[in-house]
Design a protein around this motif. Structure first.
Motif, short mmCIF file in Angstrom:
data_model
loop_
_atom_site.label_atom_id
_atom_site.label_comp_id
_atom_site.label_asym_id
_atom_site.label_seq_id
_atom_site.Cartn_x
_atom_site.Cartn_y
_atom_site.Cartn_z
N THR A 288 42.75 51.91 37.11
CA THR A 288 44.00 52.47 36.57
C THR A 288 44.37 51.68 35.31
O THR A 288 43.90 50.54 35.11
N ASP A 289 45.23 52.27 34.46
CA ASP A 289 45.70 51.54 33.26
C ASP A 289 46.40 50.26 33.69
O ASP A 289 46.30 49.23 33.03
N GLU A 290 47.12 50.35 34.80
CA GLU A 290 47.86 49.18 35.30
C GLU A 290 46.89 48.03 35.57
O GLU A 290 47.14 46.89 35.18
N MET A 291 45.74 48.34 36.23
CA MET A 291 44.76 47.27 36.50
C MET A 291 44.14 46.77 35.20
O MET A 291 43.92 45.58 35.02
N MET A 292 43.86 47.70 34.30
CA MET A 292 43.20 47.30 33.04
C MET A 292 44.07 46.35 32.24
O MET A 292 43.58 45.46 31.58
N ALA A 294 46.81 44.51 33.44
CA ALA A 294 47.55 43.46 34.18
C ALA A 294 47.17 42.07 33.65
O ALA A 294 46.01 41.81 33.33
N LYS A 295 48.17 41.19 33.56
CA LYS A 295 47.92 39.82 33.04
C LYS A 295 48.42 38.78 34.05
O LYS A 295 49.43 38.98 34.72
N ASN A 296 47.70 37.66 34.12
CA ASN A 296 48.16 36.50 34.91
C ASN A 296 49.29 35.80 34.15
O ASN A 296 49.43 36.02 32.94
N PRO A 297 50.03 34.88 34.83
CA PRO A 297 51.09 34.15 34.11
C PRO A 297 50.54 33.41 32.88
O PRO A 297 51.24 33.24 31.89
N ASP A 298 49.25 32.99 32.90
CA ASP A 298 48.69 32.29 31.73
C ASP A 298 48.25 33.26 30.62
O ASP A 298 47.65 32.85 29.63
N GLY A 299 48.50 34.55 30.81
CA GLY A 299 48.20 35.53 29.75
C GLY A 299 46.80 36.11 29.83
O GLY A 299 46.46 37.04 29.11
N LYS A 300 45.95 35.57 30.73
CA LYS A 300 44.59 36.12 30.85
C LYS A 300 44.61 37.39 31.69
O LYS A 300 45.44 37.52 32.61
N PRO A 301 43.64 38.32 31.44
CA PRO A 301 43.63 39.54 32.26
C PRO A 301 43.43 39.22 33.74
O PRO A 301 42.63 38.34 34.09
N SER A 302 44.16 39.90 34.62
CA SER A 302 44.09 39.62 36.06
C SER A 302 42.78 40.12 36.67
O SER A 302 42.32 39.59 37.66
N TYR A 303 42.23 41.19 36.06
CA TYR A 303 40.99 41.77 36.63
C TYR A 303 39.92 41.70 35.56
O TYR A 303 39.58 42.68 34.91
N ASN A 304 39.41 40.47 35.37
CA ASN A 304 38.58 40.20 34.19
C ASN A 304 37.11 40.07 34.51
O ASN A 304 36.32 39.76 33.64
N PHE A 305 36.72 40.27 35.77
CA PHE A 305 35.32 40.02 36.12
C PHE A 305 34.66 41.27 36.70
O PHE A 305 35.20 41.90 37.61
N GLY A 306 33.50 41.59 36.13
CA GLY A 306 32.78 42.79 36.55
C GLY A 306 31.52 42.42 37.31
O GLY A 306 30.86 41.41 37.00
N VAL A 307 31.17 43.23 38.31
CA VAL A 307 29.96 42.95 39.10
C VAL A 307 28.72 43.45 38.34
O VAL A 307 28.79 44.40 37.57
N ILE A 308 27.58 42.78 38.59
CA ILE A 308 26.34 43.16 37.89
C ILE A 308 25.27 43.63 38.89
O ILE A 308 24.08 43.65 38.56
N LEU A 309 25.69 44.00 40.07
CA LEU A 309 24.79 44.42 41.15
C LEU A 309 23.74 43.35 41.45
O LEU A 309 22.53 43.60 41.40
N ASN A 310 24.23 42.15 41.70
CA ASN A 310 23.39 41.06 42.18
C ASN A 310 24.24 40.34 43.23
O ASN A 310 25.19 39.63 42.89
N TYR A 311 23.92 40.64 44.49
CA TYR A 311 24.73 40.12 45.60
C TYR A 311 23.86 39.30 46.54
O TYR A 311 22.67 39.60 46.71
N LEU A 312 24.48 38.32 47.17
CA LEU A 312 23.77 37.52 48.17
C LEU A 312 24.47 37.73 49.52
O LEU A 312 25.65 37.39 49.67
N PHE A 313 23.75 38.32 50.46
CA PHE A 313 24.34 38.61 51.77
C PHE A 313 23.81 37.64 52.82
O PHE A 313 22.60 37.36 52.85
N HIS A 314 24.71 37.19 53.69
CA HIS A 314 24.31 36.37 54.82
C HIS A 314 23.92 37.33 55.94
O HIS A 314 24.71 38.19 56.35
#
Ligand code: UTP
Length: 406
Positions: A288-292, A294-314
């Motif tokens: 959503t635009d809201e997620m895109m 959204a900012k943390n109190p330090d001004g950085k984007p709150s949702y700034n990390f994207g997955v690259i389809l490399n996961y480690l499962f236990h």
């Protein structure tokens, strides 16, 4: 005849009787093939139109960023190498996709991205895994998921190339399942008079397909505890990266997700977050635009990390997911089919839906996830398209930047 009536009953119950339209014209073998396929197919996935499921409450998730990883890199690497040397880590290559955007006929992994010499996508991945094999001093089991559409081509290519120097006894193939593909009103298409149109059922079923394909016997027999699952198309990714394995283990998490800092708020990568307090991934087309914005109190984007389809499962926690209900994604697609007169059609525009579950939805079913940042220029070169963004061109430039000769 009994099988025919069994199939007819099944089809009537889900409004798909038209699939027997040509039955009486078919040869004995074709009749048998059609009835078996009908009896084996799960029609419950078919639905009319897209029905996005409502999402829970989304909030930011903490990320282990590069500076924190670098401060403990040696400790993580040591712990990861220990897991690898004791045979507890293995890799799972997801290669069952159709790669329609790339537009080549064969499996994506056989695509040659070399310029002055051959360099196949599979070769890049195996070279990357070999870096770890050399460092650890032992081979790592590699499970390769294919689909009915590309299994033979994938297996014969890798055998013919002698696994690009990998030990073939450590490579294990398994097939994912297929799902029926339907028109916009939910009627499953026929691809031939004796065959339903099908499409691979998405990358979310990888673990249950491993189970069905007998791979868990190998997992158990070798005491494998971690499975590093990765996509076929990112030619720069580190596979069974000891630093990632060590960090996930030492954090006590049941899954690790490699992520990159997003290049732009609307970049087409799934964004990692918490949903109702559990780790979760929101696909780029659901942001959503809201997620895109959204900012943390330090001004950085709150949702700034994207997955690259490399996961480690236990592995122990994965067993509980085999029968878990996963959300179904309905994707518009060009589906080869028969027209009402029974002629073959290869559509140029989408003409219906395929039904998929996605690996990213597994994250939400697990309790704890280590969000592990990697440098995008060093680990993210996906090949989705022939040119432009995430393409053969952009991947070649990134490979060069990392010293790979093309
Ligand atoms: P993509 O989402 O890029 O799909 O897959 P795709 O089918 O390869 O390509 P397009 O969308 O048709 O262009 C991401 C990863 O998941 C695997 C792919 O092989 C790729 O490694 N995948 C996808 C499967 O193994 N099975 C599937 O059913 C779908």
């Amino acid at each position: 005849m009994f099988k025919y009536f069994e199939a007819l009953e099944k089809l009537k119950a889900c409004g798909q009787e038209h699939l027997l339209k040509y039955y009486h014209e078919l040869s004995k073998e074709e009749k048998e093939a059609l009835l078996s396929q009908i009896l084996d197919t799960d029609f419950s996935v078919v639905r009319v139109g897209k029905s996005d499921e409502a999402r829970g409450v989304i909030s930011p998730i903490p990320c282990t960023e590069l500076d924190r990883i670098n401060a403990r890199r040696e400790e993580y690497e040591r712990a990861g190498l220990e897991e690898i040397r004791s045979g507890k880590a293995a890799a799972v290559l997801l290669a069952g996709g159709m790669g329609t955007r790339l537009g080549s006929d064969g499996p994506k992994g056989v695509y040659n991205i070399g310029v002055t010499h051959d360099l196949f996508i599979f070769e890049c991945l195996i070279n990357n895994l070999m870096d770890v094999v050399k460092k650890a001093g032992c081979f790592i089991h590699l499970f390769v998921m294919t689909s009915d559409k590309n299994h033979e081509a994938t297996v014969s290519f890798l055998k013919e190339k002698d696994y690009f120097g990998y030990d073939g006894s450590f490579v294990h193939f398994f097939r994912q399942e297929m799902a029926p593909a339907a028109d916009y009103s939910g009627k499953v298409y026929l691809e031939e008079k004796w065959k339903l149109s099908t499409s691979p059922n998405g990358n979310g079923g990888w673990y249950s397909s491993m189970a069905k394909g007998g791979m868990l016997d190998i997992v158990r027999a070798n005491g494998i505890e971690w499975l590093n699952v990765f996509a076929v198309d990112n030619v720069l990714q580190r596979i069974c990266d000891p630093v990632f394995i060590g960090a996930t283990k030492l954090a006590g998490c049941v899954v690790g997700a490699k992520v990159i800092k997003k290049a732009a708020p609307d970049e087409r990568v799934g964004v990692i977050c918490l949903e109702d307090g559990h780790p979760s991934v929101v696909e780029y087309y659901e942001l959503t635009d809201e997620m895109m914005n959204a900012k943390n109190p330090d001004g950085k984007p709150s949702y700034n990390f994207g997955v690259i389809l490399n996961y480690l499962f236990h592995v122990p926690e994965l067993h509980e997911l085999v029968n878990a209900k996963m959300p179904l994604h309905v994707v518009e697609k060009k589906i080869p089919c028969l027209d009402p007169e029974g002629n073959h059609v290869k559509p140029e525009k989408p003409n219906g839906y395929k039904y998929e579950t996605l690996i990213l939805d597994m994250i939400h079913l697990l309790d704890s996830c280590l969000v592990f940042e990697v440098e995008r220029e060093k680990e993210f070169a996906p090949i989705k398209n022939p040119t432009g963004i995430d393409s053969v061109e952009s991947a070649r430039a990134l490979l060069k930047l990392n010293g790979v000769e093309l």
